[in-house]
Scaffold this active site. Sequence first.
Site, short mmCIF file in Angstrom:
data_model
loop_
_atom_site.label_atom_id
_atom_site.label_comp_id
_atom_site.label_asym_id
_atom_site.label_seq_id
_atom_site.Cartn_x
_atom_site.Cartn_y
_atom_site.Cartn_z
N LYS A 1 28.25 29.57 29.53
CA LYS A 1 26.97 29.08 30.07
C LYS A 1 25.99 30.22 30.28
O LYS A 1 24.82 30.11 29.93
CB LYS A 1 27.17 28.40 31.43
CG LYS A 1 27.89 27.09 31.39
CD LYS A 1 27.77 26.38 32.74
CE LYS A 1 28.18 27.22 33.93
NZ LYS A 1 29.59 27.61 33.99
N ARG B 1 36.96 39.71 30.64
CA ARG B 1 35.53 39.99 30.83
C ARG B 1 35.30 41.27 31.62
O ARG B 1 35.94 41.51 32.64
CB ARG B 1 34.89 38.80 31.55
CG ARG B 1 33.42 39.00 31.85
CD ARG B 1 32.71 37.69 32.04
NE ARG B 1 33.04 37.01 33.29
CZ ARG B 1 32.50 35.86 33.66
NH1 ARG B 1 31.65 35.25 32.87
NH2 ARG B 1 32.85 35.30 34.80
N ARG C 1 34.47 41.63 37.42
CA ARG C 1 33.88 40.90 38.55
C ARG C 1 34.98 40.58 39.56
O ARG C 1 36.10 40.27 39.18
CB ARG C 1 33.26 39.59 38.05
CG ARG C 1 31.83 39.73 37.64
CD ARG C 1 31.28 38.49 36.99
NE ARG C 1 31.53 37.25 37.71
CZ ARG C 1 30.97 36.08 37.39
NH1 ARG C 1 30.14 36.00 36.37
NH2 ARG C 1 31.24 34.99 38.07
N ARG D 1 27.01 21.93 41.06
CA ARG D 1 28.46 22.05 40.94
C ARG D 1 29.20 21.01 41.77
O ARG D 1 30.42 20.91 41.67
CB ARG D 1 28.88 23.43 41.44
CG ARG D 1 29.17 24.46 40.33
CD ARG D 1 29.58 25.71 41.02
NE ARG D 1 30.26 26.72 40.29
CZ ARG D 1 29.70 27.71 39.61
NH1 ARG D 1 28.42 27.73 39.42
NH2 ARG D 1 30.43 28.67 39.09
N ARG E 1 38.94 29.06 40.53
CA ARG E 1 37.63 28.59 40.06
C ARG E 1 37.77 27.48 39.04
O ARG E 1 37.00 26.52 39.05
CB ARG E 1 36.84 29.77 39.48
CG ARG E 1 36.36 30.74 40.57
CD ARG E 1 36.00 32.09 40.00
NE ARG E 1 34.89 32.03 39.10
CZ ARG E 1 34.70 32.87 38.07
NH1 ARG E 1 35.58 33.81 37.83
NH2 ARG E 1 33.64 32.75 37.31
#
Length: 233
Positions: free
Chosen positions: A15, A135, A168, A96, A179
């Site tokens: 996204k 990531r 992160r 969300r 998540r």
Amino acid sequence: MTAHIILLGPQGSGKGTQSERVRARMNLASIATGELFRSAIKGETELGKRIKAIYDRGELVPDDITVALVEERLDSHSRQGPQTELAGALYDGFPRTAAQAQALDEMLARRGEEITVAIAIDVPRETLIERLSGRRVCSVCGRVYNVVSDPPEQAGICNVDGGQLIQRADDTPEAVAKRLDLYELETAPLVGRYAERGLVVHIDGDRPIDEVTDAVIAAIMERSAAPARDASA
Ligand code: AMP
């Protein structure tokens, strides 16, 4: 502002990458709640201090805080003069929850506007886990890399500015699992609710980035009057 485009998809579905690319090619404001929260945390603002622990655990920031932040962004974008008037807003990471979706409908209705399209980017869970755990983000400019699919030229160092690449806080395996579970529980049902209103376009996000971008832009063009700034860019 007339077009209101929601990007729906689990963490790691691309996204953020897509919203950056699409926003640059169409005249849209990006409203990315995760980004807004990260900059509040980095800037050590009052909001940042309040939400840091929630964010680091991979939990959701309370709806009232999130909704107020989005409305403030929408107001500030709407205040831009006719010269710089935007064709619309692209929502990344919002709504969300059902309460946030309801609040978005209400804030748009107050402006005499409505959601144009909700784009659901579909990616299998195994791919999401692989993408999120690999990531890395530049601590200086924020450019995103992946140690497997898009590594930097020199391990741990940003190609653009030599900044150190970091993971992160919410990309650790525990936070990632939480998540993704939260997404299934709180956010995935929104796809069904928007589909009932005929607003959803599904896009296969498990293919090259450029192809996904083209598909997202095609879906937006089909559903809205938002003109492409330069369709060949
Ligand atoms: P993201 O960059 O979209 O993956 O968001 C990172 C984190 O920011 C999430 O795990 C939440 O802690 C917080 N966050 C972002 N968007 C929302 C939202 N719409 N509602 C609640 N929390 C959010």
